[in-house]
Design an enzyme around this catalytic site. Structure first.
Site, PDB file in Angstrom:
ATOM      1  N   SER A  60       0.838  -1.188   0.000  1.00 31.57           N
ATOM      2  CA  SER A  60       0.000   0.000   0.000  1.00 31.57           C
ATOM      3  C   SER A  60       0.881   1.250   0.000  1.00 31.57           C
ATOM      4  O   SER A  60       1.724   1.405  -0.870  1.00 31.57           O
ATOM      5  CB  SER A  60      -0.957  -0.047   1.195  1.00 31.57           C
ATOM      6  OG  SER A  60      -2.046   0.817   1.014  1.00 31.57           O
ATOM      7  N   ASP A  93      -8.124  -5.638  -6.598  1.00 28.29           N
ATOM      8  CA  ASP A  93      -7.783  -4.685  -5.550  1.00 28.29           C
ATOM      9  C   ASP A  93      -8.868  -3.613  -5.475  1.00 28.29           C
ATOM     10  O   ASP A  93      -9.157  -2.940  -6.456  1.00 28.29           O
ATOM     11  CB  ASP A  93      -6.423  -4.048  -5.868  1.00 28.29           C
ATOM     12  CG  ASP A  93      -5.849  -3.257  -4.702  1.00 28.29           C
ATOM     13  OD1 ASP A  93      -6.638  -2.719  -3.900  1.00 28.29           O
ATOM     14  OD2 ASP A  93      -4.609  -3.159  -4.610  1.00 28.29           O
ATOM     15  N   HIS A 136      -6.228  -6.489  -2.223  1.00 28.42           N
ATOM     16  CA  HIS A 136      -5.150  -5.566  -1.852  1.00 28.42           C
ATOM     17  C   HIS A 136      -4.207  -6.167  -0.811  1.00 28.42           C
ATOM     18  O   HIS A 136      -2.988  -6.012  -0.921  1.00 28.42           O
ATOM     19  CB  HIS A 136      -5.777  -4.278  -1.309  1.00 28.42           C
ATOM     20  CG  HIS A 136      -4.792  -3.187  -1.015  1.00 28.42           C
ATOM     21  ND1 HIS A 136      -4.094  -2.525  -1.999  1.00 28.42           N
ATOM     22  CD2 HIS A 136      -4.398  -2.627   0.166  1.00 28.42           C
ATOM     23  CE1 HIS A 136      -3.317  -1.604  -1.462  1.00 28.42           C
ATOM     24  NE2 HIS A 136      -3.487  -1.645  -0.145  1.00 28.42           N
TER      25      HIS A 136
END
Length: 442
Positions: free
Chosen positions: A258, A352, A386
């Site tokens: 991230s 994601d 994600h």
């Protein structure tokens, strides 16, 4: 008639014995190669002493450090000998289907919605998974199990040292494998959760990487947020790690997810001693806050809140909130990856729901190609989201997002995402070894 003792009657009532082929066999569940292992290691769940073709439900239960409960269940049928081996026996229903040796582990689901499994204390206690066997097929088995066993899943292998770091401005935790080394050095960072996250770094150290879990905001005297970061801080961490007597030099690696992912891309671009970068669910631009390095500033890529999708129970989808780096007004945010001498591994979950990771990775690769660079690899996983973690971490559908202030969807489908993690984790280690182990110390 023969008298049957009360103790034998009690055994029969408790289902501790079953008759199979005319021979009394002890009903038991056990784990191979043993009851204790690293969290990212596979175990074989086996059951014996069942009746031939007996239908049973296997249930796994885990309580985390806060007492949050995670559980899973799957339906099985014993073979003709009354045995089950989850590495060979298919699940017929429940949380997953098919032959999945570790299905009970990666399908663990929180009892309270939108909870994410996180291990804070990686050094002194394991996560314990209790596996229970119940007669018949039931999605929520009740009562006493026929038999049970417990798997202790640890994060540090024997001999790995955990050392808190407070050196200059650096705040983190260093994990040092046993032995003289030298070991490949890796900096590990997470995203908007802040603080210091240790579980991936500790597992890397358990596999022979000298790893620094690095905090960069929301811990001790570090900044409260990441709206204005300076890359010199990360350069200080790189130099601290590469100067360690047990680190293979002259360069180190970095892994981030991230926000941490775009930071490792910037580190590899501007700091020459970062030789290998793993970007998981990252962006090819500097995101959210400004990043300063010497006389350079990369502005933070902005967001468009009107693209937020509100779903049921205050759940949100923010996959389209982040602006496109290639739009003219955003191009100053793009990380000039073509300047890097190190190597990149881009990891993409195609589903994601936090960022448009497939687009960002495509843009990064196109920029490298346009500049004649071949120093990259890309791994793409359909139906993965994600939060791609080490092998066997339970799938997290959604959890609370610190910046958003609400639970957000992370994306992915449980089985596809979990199998992606199992495939990805050893490939990350192979990539880091490939680019770090062959170096020679200056």
């Amino acid at each position: 008639m023969f008298a049957i003792s009360r103790s034998v009657v009690q055994l029969l009532r408790n289902s501790e014995w079953r008759r199979c082929g005319g021979v009394g066999m002890s009903l038991s569940a056990w784990l191979e190669p043993g009851a204790k292992c690293l969290f990212d290691e596979l175990v074989r769940v086996r059951v014996s002493g069942l009746s031939p073709l007996q239908q049973v439900t296997l249930k796994a239960v885990l309580a985390d450090e806060k007492g949050e409960t995670f559980s899973s269940a799957a339906f099985y049928r014993a073979d003709k000998g009354g045995e089950l081996d989850l590495s060979r026996s298919p699940s017929l229903g429940g949380h997953y289907t098919g032959t999945e040796a570790m299905g009970l582990f990666w399908s663990l689901t929180p009892a309270t919605p939108y909870k994410r499994l996180v291990k804070k204390d990686v050094a002194t206690s394991p996560l314990r998974v209790r596996i229970e066997v119940f007669d018949g097929h039931s999605g929520d088995p009740q009562g006493l199990p026929l038999t049970a066993c417990v798997n202790e899943r640890w994060f540090l292998s024997e001999g790995v040292a955990r050392i808190p770091v407070r050196e200059g401005r650096i705040r983190g935790v260093l994990f040092v494998p046993p032995g003289d080394g030298p070991f490949p050095g890796v900096i590990d960072m997470y995203g908007s959760v802040g603080g210091i996250v240790e579980h991936r770094a500790s597992l890397l150290a358990s596999h022979g990487f000298l790893t620094l879990a690095l905090g960069y905001f929301g811990f001790d005297d570090l900044p409260k947020d990441f709206l204005n970061l300076d890359l010199e801080y990360f350069e200080e961490a790189v130099n601290f790690l590469r100067q360690h007597s047990k680190v293979t030099g002259p360069g180190v690696g970095a892994i981030g997810i991230s926000k941490g992912a775009d930071l490792v891309l910037s580190m590899t671009t501007f700091i020459p001693h970062v030789r290998a970068a793993v970007s998981i669910g990252g962006c090819n631009a500097n995101t959210l806050g400004n990043l300063h390095y010497k006389n350079i500033t990369l502005p933070g890529l902005g967001i468009s809140l009107d693209q937020t999708k509100f779903l049921e129970s205050n759940l949100v989808d923010i996959s389209e909130v982040t602006n496109n780096p290639m739009d003219e007004e955003n191009k100053d945010c793009i990380i000039p990856l073509e300047k890097a001498e190190g190597h990149f591994l881009f990891v993409v979950g195609e589903d994601d729901k936090n960022w448009n990771t497939p687009l960002f990775a495509q843009q990064a690769v196109e920029r490298l190609k346009e500049n004649g660079k071949e120093n990259y690899e890309i791994l793409t996983y359909p139906k993965a989201g994600h939060l791609l973690e080490p092998s066997y971490f339970p799938f997290c559908y959604a959890s609370f997002h610190q910046l958003v202030g609400l639970p957000v969807i992370w994306g992915g489908e449980m089985k596809h995402h979990s199998l992606a993690q199992i495939d990805l984790w050893p490939k990350i280690q192979m990539f880091l070894r490939k680019h770090l182990e062959k170096q020679s110390k200056l």
